[in-house]
Each structure stands twice: as C-alpha cells, then as structure tokens.
Design a protein around this motif. Structure first.
Motif, PDB file in Angstrom:
ATOM      1  N   GLU A 197       0.821  -1.224   0.000  1.00  0.00           N
ATOM      2  CA  GLU A 197       0.000   0.000   0.000  1.00  0.00           C
ATOM      3  C   GLU A 197       0.849   1.265   0.000  1.00  0.00           C
ATOM      4  O   GLU A 197       0.348   2.345  -0.288  1.00  0.00           O
ATOM      5  CB  GLU A 197      -0.967  -0.028   1.191  1.00  0.00           C
ATOM      6  N   LYS A 198       2.132   1.108   0.345  1.00  0.00           N
ATOM      7  CA  LYS A 198       3.023   2.288   0.347  1.00  0.00           C
ATOM      8  C   LYS A 198       3.635   2.536  -1.025  1.00  0.00           C
ATOM      9  O   LYS A 198       4.199   3.589  -1.285  1.00  0.00           O
ATOM     10  CB  LYS A 198       4.157   2.075   1.358  1.00  0.00           C
ATOM     11  N   ILE A 199       3.587   1.533  -1.890  1.00  0.00           N
ATOM     12  CA  ILE A 199       4.292   1.639  -3.180  1.00  0.00           C
ATOM     13  C   ILE A 199       3.586   2.629  -4.111  1.00  0.00           C
ATOM     14  O   ILE A 199       2.365   2.573  -4.282  1.00  0.00           O
ATOM     15  CB  ILE A 199       4.369   0.255  -3.877  1.00  0.00           C
ATOM     16  N   ASN A 216       9.778   3.782 -10.399  1.00  0.00           N
ATOM     17  CA  ASN A 216      10.228   4.531 -11.580  1.00  0.00           C
ATOM     18  C   ASN A 216       9.439   4.092 -12.827  1.00  0.00           C
ATOM     19  O   ASN A 216      10.013   3.832 -13.886  1.00  0.00           O
ATOM     20  CB  ASN A 216      11.734   4.330 -11.784  1.00  0.00           C
ATOM     21  N   LEU A 217       8.136   4.051 -12.660  1.00  0.00           N
ATOM     22  CA  LEU A 217       7.270   3.584 -13.746  1.00  0.00           C
ATOM     23  C   LEU A 217       7.388   4.456 -14.996  1.00  0.00           C
ATOM     24  O   LEU A 217       7.388   3.956 -16.121  1.00  0.00           O
ATOM     25  CB  LEU A 217       5.809   3.554 -13.259  1.00  0.00           C
ATOM     26  N   HIS A 218       7.536   5.759 -14.784  1.00  0.00           N
ATOM     27  CA  HIS A 218       7.622   6.682 -15.913  1.00  0.00           C
ATOM     28  C   HIS A 218       8.779   6.306 -16.844  1.00  0.00           C
ATOM     29  O   HIS A 218       8.637   6.292 -18.065  1.00  0.00           O
ATOM     30  CB  HIS A 218       7.787   8.113 -15.383  1.00  0.00           C
ATOM     31  N   GLU A 219       9.932   5.976 -16.226  1.00  0.00           N
ATOM     32  CA  GLU A 219      11.118   5.593 -17.012  1.00  0.00           C
ATOM     33  C   GLU A 219      10.855   4.292 -17.786  1.00  0.00           C
ATOM     34  O   GLU A 219      11.192   4.184 -18.972  1.00  0.00           O
ATOM     35  CB  GLU A 219      12.313   5.417 -16.051  1.00  0.00           C
ATOM     36  N   GLY A 246       5.441  -7.982  -9.847  1.00  0.00           N
ATOM     37  CA  GLY A 246       5.590  -7.222 -11.083  1.00  0.00           C
ATOM     38  C   GLY A 246       4.508  -6.163 -11.199  1.00  0.00           C
ATOM     39  O   GLY A 246       3.703  -5.963 -10.278  1.00  0.00           O
ATOM     40  N   ILE A 247       4.528  -5.480 -12.337  1.00  0.00           N
ATOM     41  CA  ILE A 247       3.550  -4.413 -12.584  1.00  0.00           C
ATOM     42  C   ILE A 247       2.866  -4.693 -13.918  1.00  0.00           C
ATOM     43  O   ILE A 247       3.545  -4.952 -14.928  1.00  0.00           O
ATOM     44  CB  ILE A 247       4.263  -3.043 -12.667  1.00  0.00           C
ATOM     45  N   TYR A 253      12.080  -3.258 -15.994  1.00  0.00           N
ATOM     46  CA  TYR A 253      11.957  -2.595 -14.687  1.00  0.00           C
ATOM     47  C   TYR A 253      13.079  -1.569 -14.569  1.00  0.00           C
ATOM     48  O   TYR A 253      14.248  -1.891 -14.799  1.00  0.00           O
ATOM     49  CB  TYR A 253      12.075  -3.657 -13.586  1.00  0.00           C
ATOM     50  N   CYS A 254      12.718  -0.329 -14.230  1.00  0.00           N
ATOM     51  CA  CYS A 254      13.720   0.735 -14.129  1.00  0.00           C
ATOM     52  C   CYS A 254      13.797   1.328 -12.721  1.00  0.00           C
ATOM     53  O   CYS A 254      14.322   2.421 -12.534  1.00  0.00           O
ATOM     54  CB  CYS A 254      13.402   1.849 -15.133  1.00  0.00           C
TER      55      CYS A 254
END
Ligand SMILES: [Fe+2]
Length: 260
Positions: A39-41, A47-50, A82-83, A252-253
């Motif tokens: 929940e903190k992530i 660095n999802l934007h990268e 993962g995302i 992943y960045c």
C-alpha cells in the motif's frame, strides 16, 4: 537504506517461502505486513515513468502495441512481483489464480475490478443432466464447457473502482480468486504480488496455469430444480484466452533489489 520496493520483496520472500513452512498465524501476520508495504508503493517508487518511456521508444521502433504490458520486478520459485500496465479501454479478462494468494495495488490511473469467489461446497451440476436440459439450445461455449466439466460456481462480488489512493486488494485460494480487471482511465498500472507463481508446479496441476472464464448469461441456466442455481450464484464457463488479450514486456527501471 533499503528502498520500499526492496522491503516489499524481502517481506514477500519471507511470507511465501515454502521451505520454511510457517505456522498459519505467522503467515497471516507476514501477509498483513506485506499488504501494508504494498500500500506504500507508488509509481515513483518503481520509476514507472522511465519504464514506460523506454517501452514507448522500443514500441515505436518495432511497431508492437500490446494492450497490456508486464514489468517483472522479482520472481523466484515461491513468489512473483511485477507491474501490469493497461492501455485505455483494455482489460485483463476474467481469470483464476489456482491455489494462489495475491495482492494487487493500483499505482496509476483507474481500474475496475470484478471479483468472484468459487463456492467449493456447492456441488457442480451433473453435466449429463445439464446437457439434456439445454439440448437444442445450440450454445457452443456452454455445451463445450459442460462436456469438459469446466464450470465454476461462484459468488459474484460487487465491482469496485480503484485508483492509486485506494488500499491494496487481496485474493486467496478461496476468496476472490477469480477476477477481471478493466482499465477505465488509462493508462493504468497496478503492482501484482502472486504466490506461488503461475509457472511453478503444484500438486493439483503441473505446471500451474491460468484459466480464462466467461459468465454464463442467466438465460442459459435452465429452470430445473436439480440444476437451477441460487440467486447469488454465478456460473463461470472456462474458455480459451480471448484473442484481444495479449501481453508484452517492459524493463523494470526502479531501484536495484539487493537481497544479499
Ligand atoms: Fe489476476
């Protein structure tokens, strides 16, 4: 100092390690702590934007354009983290997580999640009985599912909309183990912690695989005392993976995960 992502991975390993076989009590405590960490992530933490800008450059050079993209952060034999990134108006079709636990935390955009809990104590209808009842209706999916006995009788949960400001959702082998995830304001992204991973072996299934489902329309369920489902029961029919759904990958960045 460990990043919040690294803390999450360490906690995930501790929670789901199958070699240590923790007591039920310590598993629940570890699982609750893992949910709090998830929940903190934020999108910034990973660095999802990268990741997305690198992905977009790669995509424009080779023309790939999958509706859903997966960014693997960590995987071992016990857990995968993962995302998933969903483009606008796309969905991850209704699927299950056989004998798995999961934590899902939206970090970007808005998704709607429709979950179902399989009802283990509800007897599956006798396929022969159902086949006779629907004879002549000519519904291919339904009759194919019946033939293979691939029907899950479930309880449908209320659909919920989630954004980055909402808490994490959990699923267990018995609770909300099936879901469909739709992107309603995209792109959207969510952190996904699953244990054991799909690819791992299980006693019931080897290897553990993801199955896809569709809801049986109520009109297909015949009025027959033996097979008529209760009001709050929803029948899910197993189907092949829908053609419009496929997934590619991005790198992943985020911060390096140091497990030494
Ligand atoms: Fe899922």
């Amino acid at each position: 100092m460990a990043s919040v992502v690294e803390k999450l991975i360490i906690q995930a390993i501790q929670t789901f390690s199958r070699t240590k076989a923790p007591s039920t009590q310590s598993f629940q405590s570890n699982f609750s702590q893992l949910k709090l960490l998830a929940e903190k992530i934020t999108a910034e933490d990973v660095n999802l934007h990268e990741s997305l800008s690198k992905y977009n450059k790669k995509r424009s050079s080779n023309g790939q354009d999958a509706p859903v993209t997966y960014i693997e952060i960590f995987e071992n034999e016990d857990v995968t983290v993962g995302i998933f990134v969903l483009k606008s108006d796309t969905r991850i079709p209704l699927h299950d997580h056989p004998h798995m636990h999961g934590i899902l935390k939206v970090i970007l955009g808005t998704v709607k999640i429709q979950s179902y809990s399989a009802l283990p104590n509800v007897k599956n209808p006798t396929p022969e009985c159902l086949k006779n009842s629907i004879a002549g209706r000519g519904d291919f999916l339904f009759s194919e599912s019946l033939k293979k006995q691939e029907i899950v009788i479930s309880k449908k949960m209320p659909e919920i909309a989630c954004t980055f400001s909402d808490g994490a959702l959990i699923l267990t082998p018995s609770d909300k183990n099936l879901h469909e995830i739709r992107c309603v304001e995209g792109p959207s992204a969510f952190l996904d912690v699953l244990a054991p991973p799909y690819s791992s072996s299980s006693s019931e299934e080897d290897p553990r695989v993801c199955h896809y489902f569709t809801e049986a329309p109520k009109t297909q369920i015949v009025s027959n005392e033996d097979v008529n489902p209760k009001e709050d029961h929803t029948w899910l029919l197993q189907i092949p993976c829908p053609k419009e759904f496929y997934c590619d990958t991005a790198d992943y960045c985020g911060p390096v995960i140091n497990l030494a």
